[in-house]
Motif scaffolding. Structure first.
Motif, mmCIF file in Angstrom:
data_model
loop_
_atom_site.group_PDB
_atom_site.id
_atom_site.type_symbol
_atom_site.label_atom_id
_atom_site.label_comp_id
_atom_site.label_asym_id
_atom_site.label_seq_id
_atom_site.Cartn_x
_atom_site.Cartn_y
_atom_site.Cartn_z
ATOM 1 N N ALA A 17 0.832 -1.211 0.000
ATOM 2 C CA ALA A 17 0.000 0.000 0.000
ATOM 3 C C ALA A 17 0.862 1.255 0.000
ATOM 4 C CB ALA A 17 -0.938 0.000 1.203
ATOM 5 N N LEU A 18 1.923 1.268 0.798
ATOM 6 C CA LEU A 18 2.782 2.451 0.838
ATOM 7 C C LEU A 18 3.540 2.606 -0.479
ATOM 8 C CD1 LEU A 18 3.541 4.827 2.583
ATOM 9 C CD2 LEU A 18 5.433 3.469 3.511
ATOM 10 N N ALA A 19 3.970 1.498 -1.066
ATOM 11 C CA ALA A 19 4.635 1.556 -2.366
ATOM 12 C C ALA A 19 3.697 2.128 -3.431
ATOM 13 C CB ALA A 19 5.121 0.171 -2.770
ATOM 14 N N ASP A 20 2.428 1.759 -3.390
ATOM 15 C CA ASP A 20 1.459 2.289 -4.351
ATOM 16 C C ASP A 20 1.342 3.810 -4.231
ATOM 17 O OD1 ASP A 20 1.020 -0.265 -5.314
ATOM 18 O OD2 ASP A 20 -0.881 -0.530 -4.233
ATOM 19 N N PHE A 21 1.364 4.326 -2.990
ATOM 20 C CA PHE A 21 1.325 5.775 -2.782
ATOM 21 C C PHE A 21 2.528 6.440 -3.452
ATOM 22 C CE2 PHE A 21 3.041 9.317 -0.287
ATOM 23 C CZ PHE A 21 2.017 10.245 -0.421
ATOM 24 N N TYR A 22 3.732 5.965 -3.152
ATOM 25 C CA TYR A 22 4.938 6.594 -3.707
ATOM 26 C C TYR A 22 5.067 6.367 -5.213
ATOM 27 C CZ TYR A 22 6.660 8.278 0.731
ATOM 28 O OH TYR A 22 6.800 8.977 1.916
ATOM 29 N N ARG A 23 4.591 5.236 -5.716
ATOM 30 C CA ARG A 23 4.611 5.003 -7.159
ATOM 31 C C ARG A 23 3.770 6.068 -7.855
ATOM 32 N NH1 ARG A 23 1.114 2.386 -9.845
ATOM 33 N NH2 ARG A 23 0.408 1.102 -8.117
ATOM 34 N N ALA A 24 2.599 6.356 -7.316
ATOM 35 C CA ALA A 24 1.732 7.387 -7.898
ATOM 36 C C ALA A 24 2.327 8.778 -7.719
ATOM 37 C CB ALA A 24 0.343 7.316 -7.269
ATOM 38 N N LEU A 25 2.912 9.047 -6.562
ATOM 39 C CA LEU A 25 3.480 10.369 -6.287
ATOM 40 C C LEU A 25 4.688 10.656 -7.173
ATOM 41 C CD1 LEU A 25 3.313 12.892 -4.415
ATOM 42 C CD2 LEU A 25 4.958 11.717 -2.923
ATOM 43 N N LEU A 26 5.576 9.670 -7.312
ATOM 44 C CA LEU A 26 6.826 9.878 -8.038
ATOM 45 C C LEU A 26 6.757 9.515 -9.517
ATOM 46 C CD1 LEU A 26 9.253 8.358 -5.375
ATOM 47 C CD2 LEU A 26 8.907 10.794 -5.881
ATOM 48 N N GLY A 27 5.768 8.718 -9.899
ATOM 49 C CA GLY A 27 5.709 8.235 -11.273
ATOM 50 C C GLY A 27 6.747 7.148 -11.539
ATOM 51 N N TRP A 28 7.171 6.455 -10.493
ATOM 52 C CA TRP A 28 8.172 5.396 -10.633
ATOM 53 C C TRP A 28 7.498 4.073 -10.948
ATOM 54 C CZ3 TRP A 28 12.843 5.717 -6.797
ATOM 55 C CH2 TRP A 28 13.502 6.934 -6.981
ATOM 56 N N GLU A 29 8.324 3.088 -11.296
ATOM 57 C CA GLU A 29 7.857 1.759 -11.667
ATOM 58 C C GLU A 29 8.161 0.765 -10.552
ATOM 59 O OE1 GLU A 29 10.223 1.123 -15.126
ATOM 60 O OE2 GLU A 29 9.021 2.494 -16.348
ATOM 61 N N GLU A 30 7.362 -0.268 -10.504
ATOM 62 C CA GLU A 30 7.603 -1.329 -9.540
ATOM 63 C C GLU A 30 8.643 -2.294 -10.110
ATOM 64 O OE1 GLU A 30 4.253 -2.708 -7.036
ATOM 65 O OE2 GLU A 30 4.623 -4.552 -8.177
ATOM 66 N N ALA A 31 9.681 -2.587 -9.301
ATOM 67 C CA ALA A 31 10.733 -3.504 -9.724
ATOM 68 C C ALA A 31 10.521 -4.891 -9.143
ATOM 69 C CB ALA A 31 12.100 -2.967 -9.325
ATOM 70 N N GLU A 32 9.983 -4.967 -7.942
ATOM 71 C CA GLU A 32 9.666 -6.258 -7.323
ATOM 72 C C GLU A 32 8.629 -6.036 -6.234
ATOM 73 O OE1 GLU A 32 12.897 -7.769 -4.471
ATOM 74 O OE2 GLU A 32 14.010 -6.391 -5.766
ATOM 75 N N ARG A 33 7.846 -7.098 -5.950
ATOM 76 C CA ARG A 33 6.776 -6.983 -4.959
ATOM 77 C C ARG A 33 6.514 -8.327 -4.295
ATOM 78 N NH1 ARG A 33 1.178 -4.131 -4.223
ATOM 79 N NH2 ARG A 33 2.182 -2.444 -5.325
ATOM 80 N N SER A 34 6.384 -8.271 -2.995
ATOM 81 C CA SER A 34 5.868 -9.380 -2.196
ATOM 82 C C SER A 34 5.085 -8.733 -1.064
ATOM 83 C CB SER A 34 7.015 -10.248 -1.659
ATOM 84 O OG SER A 34 7.680 -9.599 -0.587
ATOM 85 N N ARG A 45 16.217 4.412 -14.730
ATOM 86 C CA ARG A 45 17.356 3.723 -14.107
ATOM 87 C C ARG A 45 16.853 2.754 -13.038
ATOM 88 N NH1 ARG A 45 17.174 8.804 -12.105
ATOM 89 N NH2 ARG A 45 17.063 8.984 -9.850
ATOM 90 N N ASP A 46 17.662 1.747 -12.769
ATOM 91 C CA ASP A 46 17.279 0.727 -11.803
ATOM 92 C C ASP A 46 17.605 1.130 -10.368
ATOM 93 O OD1 ASP A 46 16.183 -1.898 -11.290
ATOM 94 O OD2 ASP A 46 18.223 -2.492 -10.747
ATOM 95 N N ARG A 47 18.728 1.807 -10.163
ATOM 96 C CA ARG A 47 19.174 2.186 -8.820
ATOM 97 C C ARG A 47 19.622 3.640 -8.823
ATOM 98 N NH1 ARG A 47 17.988 -2.045 -5.186
ATOM 99 N NH2 ARG A 47 18.342 -3.975 -6.260
ATOM 100 N N PRO A 48 19.565 4.352 -7.720
ATOM 101 C CA PRO A 48 18.975 3.922 -6.472
ATOM 102 C C PRO A 48 17.454 3.857 -6.579
ATOM 103 C CG PRO A 48 19.651 6.204 -6.270
ATOM 104 C CD PRO A 48 20.095 5.718 -7.624
ATOM 105 N N GLY A 49 16.879 3.048 -5.718
ATOM 106 C CA GLY A 49 15.442 2.875 -5.694
ATOM 107 C C GLY A 49 14.863 3.301 -4.363
ATOM 108 N N LEU A 50 13.599 3.094 -4.225
ATOM 109 C CA LEU A 50 12.888 3.352 -2.978
ATOM 110 C C LEU A 50 12.166 2.059 -2.626
ATOM 111 C CD1 LEU A 50 12.036 5.356 -0.771
ATOM 112 C CD2 LEU A 50 10.173 6.088 -2.266
ATOM 113 N N SER A 51 12.486 1.505 -1.459
ATOM 114 C CA SER A 51 11.930 0.215 -1.063
ATOM 115 C C SER A 51 11.117 0.335 0.218
ATOM 116 C CB SER A 51 13.062 -0.806 -0.852
ATOM 117 O OG SER A 51 13.768 -1.015 -2.051
ATOM 118 N N PHE A 52 10.279 -0.659 0.430
ATOM 119 C CA PHE A 52 9.372 -0.682 1.573
ATOM 120 C C PHE A 52 9.415 -2.072 2.168
ATOM 121 C CE2 PHE A 52 8.161 2.030 -1.829
ATOM 122 C CZ PHE A 52 8.017 3.259 -1.212
ATOM 123 N N GLN A 53 9.698 -2.157 3.468
ATOM 124 C CA GLN A 53 9.772 -3.458 4.134
ATOM 125 C C GLN A 53 8.740 -3.542 5.245
ATOM 126 O OE1 GLN A 53 13.750 -3.767 5.685
ATOM 127 N NE2 GLN A 53 13.229 -2.741 7.589
#
Length: 124
Positions: A17-34, A45-53
């Motif tokens: 859910a938090l990744a979805d917020f930042y994806r919409a805010l930043l216009g970034w793409e999802e690289a992996e999800r669990s 670019r692939d890195r640096p990224g923004l991750s959520f744990q």
């Protein structure tokens, strides 16, 4: 030896859910999800990224800081071209605007899970 920043990681009780917020805010793409981990990347670019744990006991910090309570360890600074419009857009996506604003050309907000972040104009 080369050391590169791979990602900035935010703890969250609901990483997708938090990744979805930042994806919409930043216009970034999802690289992996669990359910316990999501990584976003900029389109170019692939890195640096923004991750959520997953952090089931996540406690948001207070703002502004006060002694004896959870303090902010880090925050994101996001440069924008139109402070008012991007503040409204962030709030429409689920952010909240903080009452305490330390500068006229910066807006302190919280994401849906309570992490502070700043929107700022170039030169601020």
């Amino acid at each position: 030896m080369t050391t590169l920043l791979g990602a900035f990681v935010l703890g969250s009780p609901d990483p997708p859910a938090l990744a979805d917020f930042y994806r919409a805010l930043l216009g970034w793409e999802e690289a992996e999800r669990s359910p316990a981990w999501v990584r976003l990347r900029a389109p170019e670019r692939d890195r640096p990224g923004l991750s959520f744990q997953l952090e089931t006991d996540h406690t948001p910090p207070v703002w502004p800081q006060r002694p004896g309570v959870q303090q902010m360890q880090a925050h994101l600074d996001l440069q924008v071209d139109d402070l008012e419009a991007e503040t409204k857009r962030a709030c429409a996506l689920g952010a909240t605007l903080e009452d305490h604003q330390p500068q006229e050309d910066v807006r302190v907000l919280r994401d849906p899970h309570g992490h502070p972040f700043c929107l700022f104009l170039p030169g601020a």
